[in-house]
Design an enzyme around this catalytic site. Structure first.
Site, PDB file in Angstrom:
ATOM      1  N   TYR A   1      38.271 -15.540  29.332  1.00 18.25           N
ATOM      2  CA  TYR A   1      39.557 -15.619  29.900  1.00 18.25           C
ATOM      3  C   TYR A   1      39.827 -17.133  30.091  1.00 18.25           C
ATOM      4  CZ  TYR A   1      39.796 -11.058  30.638  1.00 18.25           C
ATOM      5  OH  TYR A   1      40.251  -9.523  30.214  1.00 18.25           O
TER       6      TYR A   1
ATOM      7  N   GLN B   1      52.210  -5.692  34.064  1.00 17.97           N
ATOM      8  CA  GLN B   1      51.036  -5.515  33.675  1.00 17.97           C
ATOM      9  C   GLN B   1      50.315  -6.683  33.103  1.00 17.97           C
ATOM     10  OE1 GLN B   1      50.899  -1.521  31.103  1.00 17.97           O
ATOM     11  NE2 GLN B   1      52.856  -2.163  31.412  1.00 17.97           N
TER      12      GLN B   1
ATOM     13  N   ASP C   1      49.703 -13.163  33.117  1.00 18.95           N
ATOM     14  CA  ASP C   1      50.351 -14.449  32.862  1.00 18.95           C
ATOM     15  C   ASP C   1      51.312 -14.776  34.118  1.00 18.95           C
ATOM     16  OD1 ASP C   1      53.119 -13.741  32.318  1.00 18.95           O
ATOM     17  OD2 ASP C   1      52.431 -13.243  30.255  1.00 18.95           O
TER      18      ASP C   1
ATOM     19  N   HIS D   1      47.635  -5.609  37.008  1.00 19.60           N
ATOM     20  CA  HIS D   1      46.244  -5.833  36.056  1.00 19.60           C
ATOM     21  C   HIS D   1      45.614  -7.271  36.609  1.00 19.60           C
ATOM     22  CE1 HIS D   1      47.511  -2.556  32.964  1.00 19.60           C
ATOM     23  NE2 HIS D   1      46.747  -2.032  34.157  1.00 19.60           N
TER      24      HIS D   1
ATOM     25  N   THR E   1      56.385  -2.693  26.843  1.00 19.57           N
ATOM     26  CA  THR E   1      55.241  -2.129  27.243  1.00 19.57           C
ATOM     27  C   THR E   1      54.986  -0.877  26.507  1.00 19.57           C
ATOM     28  OG1 THR E   1      53.651  -0.819  28.725  1.00 19.57           O
ATOM     29  CG2 THR E   1      55.853  -0.887  29.350  1.00 19.57           C
ATOM     30  N   SER E   2      53.825  -0.733  25.729  1.00 19.15           N
ATOM     31  CA  SER E   2      53.622   0.464  24.805  1.00 19.15           C
ATOM     32  C   SER E   2      53.239   1.601  25.626  1.00 19.15           C
ATOM     33  CB  SER E   2      52.529   0.134  23.871  1.00 19.15           C
ATOM     34  OG  SER E   2      51.177   0.089  24.716  1.00 19.15           O
TER      35      SER E   2
END
Ligand code: OAD
Length: 232
Positions: A54, A87, A90, A105, A176-177
């Site tokens: 991270y 989600q 950034d 998230h 988004t998937s």
């Protein structure tokens, strides 16, 4: 009163800013085992590895700029009451000027004590723009960790996000998937009568009865198209 426009965004909106997505061919997870760097078990097993991961992502994210898709969403605030549910960890929606962003998230530029059980409590989160090191402690004596909702953890803002989606007059799903739950399940809370759009280079399946306008393409071109449809 302004109509409520709700945007559900994922990694694809930041792709044109140079942030790799998770599940595309050049996805971020290449070379990394998700379970090792993005799960609570991974953190317990090897916190140094997770902090390194991270810290690297934070460094990369600090160098990128929002793209036209982020900007269009921010500009739509002049016409609509806009809530962005992202989600993404950034801060490109904020950098583009969006004033109401729900980070399902977590956020790369925030951290909290590993002893903290409620990240929404006042003072629980601290901003961080540099690295977090093993041994960096919060006021409560706990190791500081990135504010990322890892696999195996609750999604604290989920009930709020459900409520937001359920009050949408307009709903845009972008980049988004829809593979990761519970976030993906939010689409089921959009009112049937809301006007809906999905923008993605490979649009995922959405319930047919929800009447989505499917715009297959990159987020920037797709959002230009959505804005044109909404504003004309
Ligand atoms: P994914 O990587 O699963 O999906 C990215 C989506 O963006 C795919 O549907 C792509 O087709 C699309 N895409 C890629 N480039 C695009 C572009 N230039 N324009 C438009 N669309 C594009 O990312 P997410 O759905 O955001 O969770 O993943 C959800 C969660 O999985 C993430 O938040 C993360 C990950 O595990 C955590 O870290 C907890």
């Amino acid at each position: 009163m302004k109509k409520h426009l709700v945007v559900l965004s994922g990694a694809g909106i930041s792709a044109e800013s140079g942030v790799p997505t998770f599940r595309d061919a050049d996805g971020l997870w290449m070379g990394y085992d998700i379970q090792e760097v993005a799960s609570i078990e991974g953190w317990r097993k090897d916190p140094q590895k997770v902090l390194d991961f991270y810290n690297m992502r934070r460094k990369e994210a600090s160098k990128v700029a929002p793209n036209r898709a982020h900007q269009i969403i921010a500009e739509l605030e002049s016409k609509f009451r806009v809530t962005v549910i992202t989600q993404n960890v950034d801060n490109l929606h904020e950098k583009a000027g969006s004033s109401n962003v729900v980070h399902l998230h977590g956020e790369l530029f925030k951290m909290h004590s590993e002893l903290c059980t409620d990240t929404s409590a006042p003072g629980a989160l601290q901003e961080i723009y540099t690295d977090i090191h093993l041994g960096d402690l919060a006021a409560d004596g706990g190791q500081l960790r990135p504010f990322i909702v890892w696999f195996g953890e609750m999604v604290p803002l989920l009930p709020h996000a459900m409520e937001v989606v359920s009050t949408a007059d307009l709903f845009i799903v972008v980049g988004t998937s829809l593979q990761v739950y519970p976030a993906a399940g939010l689409i089921h809370y959009a009112p049937v009568e809301a006007r809906k759009f999905i923008v993605d280079i490979h649009p995922p399946a959405v319930p047919a009865h929800q009447n989505y306008r499917v715009i297959a393409g990159e987020a920037t071109a797709g959002m230009e198209e959505v804005a044109r449809l909404l504003l004309n």
